[in-house]
Write a protein that holds these residues in place. Structure first.
Motif, PDB file in Angstrom:
ATOM      1  N   ARG A  27       0.809  -1.158  -0.256  1.00  0.00           N
ATOM      2  CA  ARG A  27      -0.021   0.069  -0.034  1.00  0.00           C
ATOM      3  C   ARG A  27       0.897   1.183   0.035  1.00  0.00           C
ATOM      4  NH1 ARG A  27      -3.372   1.876   5.300  1.00  0.00           N
ATOM      5  NH2 ARG A  27      -4.569   3.614   4.486  1.00  0.00           N
ATOM      6  N   ARG A  28       0.648   2.166  -0.918  1.00  0.00           N
ATOM      7  CA  ARG A  28       1.560   3.422  -0.966  1.00  0.00           C
ATOM      8  C   ARG A  28       0.370   4.532  -1.274  1.00  0.00           C
ATOM      9  NH1 ARG A  28       4.574   0.869   0.913  1.00  0.00           N
ATOM     10  NH2 ARG A  28       6.827   0.243   0.034  1.00  0.00           N
ATOM     11  N   GLU A  29       0.437   5.375  -0.252  1.00  0.00           N
ATOM     12  CA  GLU A  29      -0.451   6.518  -0.289  1.00  0.00           C
ATOM     13  C   GLU A  29       0.093   7.597   0.458  1.00  0.00           C
ATOM     14  OE1 GLU A  29      -4.494   5.858   1.534  1.00  0.00           O
ATOM     15  OE2 GLU A  29      -4.655   3.770   0.923  1.00  0.00           O
ATOM     16  N   LYS A  30      -0.203   8.801   0.033  1.00  0.00           N
ATOM     17  CA  LYS A  30       0.187  10.064   0.421  1.00  0.00           C
ATOM     18  C   LYS A  30       0.358  10.094   2.116  1.00  0.00           C
ATOM     19  CE  LYS A  30       0.185  14.920   0.025  1.00  0.00           C
ATOM     20  NZ  LYS A  30      -0.487  16.137  -0.726  1.00  0.00           N
TER      21      LYS A  30
END
Length: 334
Positions: A27-30
């Protein structure tokens, strides 16, 4: 059913689809510096399916299709998104189709009902995404499964004609003439052996709008069980008939011997055929005088229901229908 279009045996190579690979994704989110694993699963591969169709009478549509492959499943994606399932391939076949393993000859299954579906080869399972492998001690699993490979096999499809009554007799015994006389079927008829080269089906109308199906099987000759004449190619069609109607012409030199020869060929091919109800019809009796008929009656084998018929004059035809209908619906009393 044209002779050139009747195909009752095909050998095909089938392959199911492979499963899609599981996703290795995090998971890659700001504002999320270290998101956890969220790799989705791969989709399963497509199946190869056989489906029964009452609208088909032959395997002709599969004769020139030697290789059949279902579609592969798609790979999983991040966000725990599962990959798309591979498209199944469905092959429609006539009722009475038997599937066999081409290498071992083992019968896998048979299709006997309209709309019946059976998976011939299952598609490969989709691989698991890395989301499945997280644990307290491994919160960033660097592993996802590959999809399972599809299966591949050579398969034989054989058609066994489905009918209530199977006509059994030597070539030129009058089977096609009888079928034409009792149904709307229009088989080729001529005064020479092996006029019938493919099984013909006819729906026979009975009393009170009832009906039954009669099959004219190509003529048997002595040695057919060893492959002589049309041989084993058509003997298998008799296996699916619930009643065997033996037809011996009045012109035969020895009715008893001819009946015994026919019975012997069926016994050699498949002894279980002896368990079916049998009726003996002496055809072409319109050419006999009363005295000749009485002499012939004395030679009829004992213990088997028999009657004299003529497809030309319709003599005995209604009695034959009665006998057949009773045997179909009351097999123990036949």
């Amino acid at each position: 059913m044209a002779s050139s279009n009747f195909i009752d045996y095909v050998k095909i190579n089938v392959k199911s689809g492979s499963g899609g690979a599981g996703s290795l994704h995090f998971r890659r989110e700001k504002h999320v510096e270290k998101g956890g694993p969220d790799g989705g699963d791969g989709g399963r591969g497509g199946h190869v399916i056989l489906k029964g169709s009452s609208q088909l009478w032959t395997l002709l549509h599969l004769k020139y299709t030697k290789h059949i492959k279902a579609f592969d499943g798609k790979g999983g994606e991040g966000g725990r998104r599962t990959g798309a399932i591979g498209k199944d391939i469905t092959l429609e076949v006539p009722l009475g189709t038997v599937a066999r393993d081409a290498e071992t000859g083992e019968q896998l299954f048979e299709i006997t009902e309209d709309g019946q579906e059976i998976i011939l080869l299952k598609g490969g399972r989709g691989g698991l995404g890395n989301d499945h492998f997280k644990s307290a001690t491994n919160q960033t699993p660097q592993h996802a499964q590959r999809g399972e490979a599809g299966l591949e096999s050579w398969v034989i499809l054989e058609l066994k004609v489905l009918a209530d009554v199977g006509l059994v007799g030597f070539p030129n015994a009058g089977k096609s003439t009888l079928l034409a006389a009792v149904s709307a079927a229009k088989p080729e008829i001529a005064d020479y052996p092996f006029t019938t080269l493919v099984p013909n089906l006819g729906v026979v109308a009975y009393r009170d709008y009832k009906s039954f199906v009669m099959a004219d099987i190509p003529g048997i000759i002595e040695g057919a069980s060893q492959g002589k004449g049309l041989g084993l190619r058509f003997l298998r069609h008799i296996e699916r008939n619930s009643i065997l109607l033996f037809l011996v012409p009045a012109t035969s030199e020895d009715v008893n011997a001819e009946y015994e020869t026919l019975l012997n060929e069926l016994t050699i091919y498949n002894p279980s055929l002896l368990d079916k109800n049998r009726i003996l019809a002496i055809s072409k009796t319109d050419i006999l005088s009363e005295e000749e008929r009485n002499d012939l009656a004395k030679t009829i084998p004992a213990g088997i229901p028999h009657l004299f018929i003529s497809s030309v004059t319709q003599e005995g035809i209604e009695q034959l229908k009665d006998r057949i209908w009773n045997a179909i619906n009351n097999p123990l009393s036949a």
